[in-house]
Write an enzyme that holds these catalytic residues in place. Structure first.
Site, short mmCIF file in Angstrom:
data_model
loop_
_atom_site.label_atom_id
_atom_site.label_comp_id
_atom_site.label_asym_id
_atom_site.label_seq_id
_atom_site.Cartn_x
_atom_site.Cartn_y
_atom_site.Cartn_z
N LYS A 20 0.82 -1.22 0.00
CA LYS A 20 0.00 0.00 0.00
C LYS A 20 0.85 1.27 0.00
O LYS A 20 0.48 2.27 -0.60
CB LYS A 20 -0.94 0.01 1.22
CG LYS A 20 -2.03 -1.04 1.14
CD LYS A 20 -2.96 -0.97 2.33
CE LYS A 20 -4.09 -1.97 2.22
NZ LYS A 20 -5.11 -1.81 3.25
N ASN A 80 -5.21 1.97 -1.27
CA ASN A 80 -5.76 0.63 -1.53
C ASN A 80 -6.55 0.58 -2.84
O ASN A 80 -7.05 -0.46 -3.21
CB ASN A 80 -6.65 0.16 -0.36
CG ASN A 80 -7.93 0.96 -0.24
OD1 ASN A 80 -8.09 1.98 -0.89
ND2 ASN A 80 -8.83 0.50 0.59
#
Ligand code: ATR
Length: 278
Positions: A66, A87
């Site tokens: 991420k 995300n």
């Protein structure tokens, strides 16, 4: 041409995102393909920096990529900027890589759905854990006007780091202090992995917690963690973590496929069945 989107990360086999997105694609009759793309850690920087070359027009990002994906983005939404992590990815019309962090939106959407009015008088929040999920949840709670967010973590330095980031409404504490603060809490959130299937239990004495305090868990396997069972048994309102997973997926689908999807009972039942919990 069929639009291709995927969950990217390492590993990705366990992800339920293809099932969630696939349900919506079918429901809306959209010609889209949501797959899995495993990205080995040593290739991650290159993969996200050259995302357009992957043939995907967007995707989700899961651990441990991420942060590295966020660094590769040309544009980030406010949540992603605050978290330094994304995300959800998409390519804009000029081919620029854009990133969002919808974990906080997922947390809020879940509580809005299952505990409407939960934030009518935002007061004191007690948050267990100081990892990535915690960061998203603290950001969400502050965005809804909570006045104090107390963060409890085994490694207190990580909680202090969050306080340095989020400022004067947040407070860092060692794990052993948590029970002393429960009496003040309007909401108690577990963001640690304690209580997850296969992980050590979350041992906490809730006897000082107000019976009106909302208790929620980011874990969804098991659906009702020991924390939620304990809270429910003493009459506290509870919300399980499955809706956080489902709601965080909404903005991505809308972005890629142009339709805002619903988190409905059928979707929840589908994922529960897959988790072996129906
Ligand atoms: P995520 O991104 O899902 O939040 P993470 O960043 O690995 O995952 O964070 C996991 C959280 O669970 C952390 O707060 C971690 O505490 P530490 O920062 O001290 O590691 C917490 N956690 C995991 N195992 C734990 C354990 N056995 N006891 C107490 N806390 C634990």
């Amino acid at each position: 041409m069929t639009k291709k989107v995927a969950i990217t990360g390492w590993p990705v086999a366990q992800s339920r995102s293809p099932m969630v997105q696939g349900y919506w694609l079918k429901k809306h009759g959209i010609d889209g393909d949501y797959g899995r793309q495993a990205v080995e850690p040593e290739n991650a920087e290159k993969f996200y920096a050259n995302f357009a070359a992957s043939g995907l027009s967007g995707g989700n990002v899961t651990v441990p990529h991420k942060e590295v994906a966020a660094k590769a983005c040309d544009w980030l939404d406010d949540a992603a900027k605050a978290m330094g992590a994304v995300n959800t990815l998409w390519l804009d019309d000029d081919g620029k890589l854009c990133g969002a962090n919808t974990d906080g939106i997922g947390f809020l959407g879940n509580l809005d759905q299952w505990a409407p009015g939960w934030d009518n008088e935002p007061g004191v929040a007690v948050v267990l854990g100081a990892g990535g999920a915690s960061r998203a949840i603290i950001w969400s709670l502050l965005s809804r006007g909570f006045k104090e967010v107390h963060i409890f973590n085994r490694t207190v330095e990580k909680a202090r780091e969050l306080v340095r980031q989020f400022g004067s409404k947040t407070f860092a504490h060692g794990w052993e202090e948590v029970e002393d603060y429960l009496g003040k809490a309007d909401i108690l959130v577990n963001t640690t992995s304690l209580g997850m299937t296969g992980k050590p239990p979350l041992e906490i004495d809730l006897s000082k917690l107000s019976r009106t305090a909302l208790v929620t868990d980011a874990i969804y396997s098991p659906l009702k963690t020991d924390l939620l069972l304990q809270a429910e048994a003493r009459g506290n309102p509870i919300v399980d973590g499955l809706g956080m997973l489902l709601h965080q997926a909404v903005p991505g689908f809308e972005r890629w496929f142009g339709v805002r999807p619903e988190v409905d009972d059928e979707l929840r039942a589908l994922i529960l069945a897959d988790l072996g919990q129906s």
